[in-house]
Write an enzyme that holds these catalytic residues in place. Structure first.
Site, mmCIF file in Angstrom:
data_model
loop_
_atom_site.group_PDB
_atom_site.id
_atom_site.type_symbol
_atom_site.label_atom_id
_atom_site.label_comp_id
_atom_site.label_asym_id
_atom_site.label_seq_id
_atom_site.Cartn_x
_atom_site.Cartn_y
_atom_site.Cartn_z
ATOM 1 N N ASP A 194 0.821 -1.209 0.000
ATOM 2 C CA ASP A 194 0.000 0.000 0.000
ATOM 3 C C ASP A 194 0.856 1.262 0.000
ATOM 4 O O ASP A 194 0.601 2.212 -0.762
ATOM 5 C CB ASP A 194 -0.911 -0.020 1.226
ATOM 6 C CG ASP A 194 -2.230 0.695 0.992
ATOM 7 O OD1 ASP A 194 -2.556 0.949 -0.174
ATOM 8 O OD2 ASP A 194 -2.941 0.983 1.974
ATOM 9 N N ASP A 265 -8.888 -2.184 2.647
ATOM 10 C CA ASP A 265 -8.636 -1.572 3.951
ATOM 11 C C ASP A 265 -9.683 -1.983 4.985
ATOM 12 O O ASP A 265 -9.532 -1.684 6.176
ATOM 13 C CB ASP A 265 -8.614 -0.049 3.823
ATOM 14 C CG ASP A 265 -7.548 0.431 2.856
ATOM 15 O OD1 ASP A 265 -6.479 -0.192 2.812
ATOM 16 O OD2 ASP A 265 -7.795 1.419 2.128
#
Length: 378
Positions: A194, A265
């Site tokens: 990420d 997420d």
């Protein structure tokens, strides 16, 4: 300069929805394990033998190798979408719509079971090679297909959010993390993934790869079909482009912008929450079998009563709040896992160490050879 709040209504909506999805998905997962245990007991009593794999074919457990290579596979998929989006967007949209249909049907299933229980038996109806389904399963699937069709026709963000919610709950319910070691490997790798694709991809590809892929709309399959079949300029041409359900979006109170949170997420920390919920239940039942044996002497009774699930869930909320504040301060997209992973893993590791459970949680606690083997899948 114009003053602005660090957290607005769209962020609050994101907080609440993401936490509800994680909690609901985790408890659906635990309930599935209870149902599997009941079926296994019935099968073992009827056949006189035990087959632990007979009811868990749909559940996927991530091992260490998969945890290490998942960020690499995600990076490859991201690059394919970045470079070849125009070529694969229709196929990707159709595949996403099919998966979202199945996932949303799973999300609606408990409600449909409640609605159909008074008026129809739970007998399954045969559809030949397609399989056997209950009335509740048929109803949930029909409603899901209807919602997907309306989403394709309108492209409304609220319908896209509903499909994304179904994907989140289904992934949390059907994917398992077997140990804390695998959880740390997976979340640490995804944190690096990420951070790299949000912060450093622009230096290599002259564009923020993660943001571009996440926000790029796809051509509507109806529009593409009308052009391929030459159905005329007014047939299928007024349908909107589709923002794919790989994220949750909520408009701000002023309507000037949308708050966005990727389903990764939600799902990846959600898998950790699901793991600790199963461990809390496993430990509770194991302690009840041992007549409530006390914990380590250096831990107070109040500390022993704090569950890992509540501790990790609070850490998720604080991490999400920190990520939101950081994005508003810097006025740029932030890798949410940069904040979510430390705020969930570190409190969990600390509490497990203080309670004396770290070694067991680290090495597949649900596969111990103790007398509590009947709790293997809880």
């Amino acid at each position: 300069s114009r003053a602005y709040s660090l957290v607005d209504s769209s962020q609050v909506s994101t907080f609440l929805i993401s936490i509800l999805l994680i909690v609901y998905g985790s408890f659906r997962s635990l309930n599935m394990d209870f149902e599997n245990q009941d079926r296994e007991k019935e099968n073992s009593s009827a056949a006189g033998s035990f087959n632990g794999n007979s009811t868990n074919n749909s559940i996927q457990t991530i091992d260490s190798t998969q945890a290490l290579f998942l960020p690499i596979g995600a990076s490859v998929s991201l690059l394919v979408m970045f470079f070849f989006f125009d070529s694969v967007q229709v196929v990707f949209t159709i595949c996403t719509a099919v998966l979202a249909t199945i996932a949303f049907a799973f999300l609606l299933l408990p409600m449909c079971q409640y609605l159909t229980r008074p008026c129809s038996p739970q007998n399954k109806i045969s559809f030949g090679c397609c399989g056997r389904f209950t009335a509740a399963e048929l109803l949930s699937f029909s409603l899901s297909v209807m919602l997907v069709l309306i989403w394709v026709l309108t492209g409304h963000w609220l319908l896209m959010d509903a499909l994304a919610m179904g994907l989140c709950v289904a992934m949390i319910a059907f994917v398992r993390l077997p140990s804390l070691k695998v959880s740390c490997l997976l979340l640490s790798g995804l944190l690096i993934y990420d951070v790299f694709w949000v912060f450093f991809s622009a230096y290599i590809f002259n564009s923020n790869v993660m943001v571009k892929v996440a926000t790029q709309p796809a051509d509507n399959p109806l529009d593409v079909l009308s052009r391929k079949l030459h159905l005329g300029p007014n047939v299928g041409r007024d349908v909107p482009r589709l923002s794919l359900p790989g994220k949750l979006v909520f408009p701000s109170s002023t309507g000037s912008h949308f708050s966005m949170l990727g389903i990764g997420d939600i799902v990846m920390p959600g898998l950790l929450l699901c793991f600790v919920l199963r461990y809390d239940n496993y430990k509770k039942q194991a302690n009840s079998d041992s007549c409530g044996a006390p914990g380590p002497g250096n831990i107070s009774g109040r500390m022993q009563k704090v569950s890992y699930f509540h501790c990790t869930l609070i850490g998720y909320f604080v991490g999400l709040l920190t990520a939101t504040v950081a994005s508003r301060i810097h006025r740029a997209a932030q890798p949410a896992l940069l904040y979510l992973v430390p705020f969930t893993l570190l409190p969990l590791l600390t509490m497990a160490y203080l309670k004396g459970d770290l070694r067991r949680m680290w090495s597949e606690p649900f596969h111990s050879k103790s007398s509590s083997s009947r709790f293997l899948e809880v």
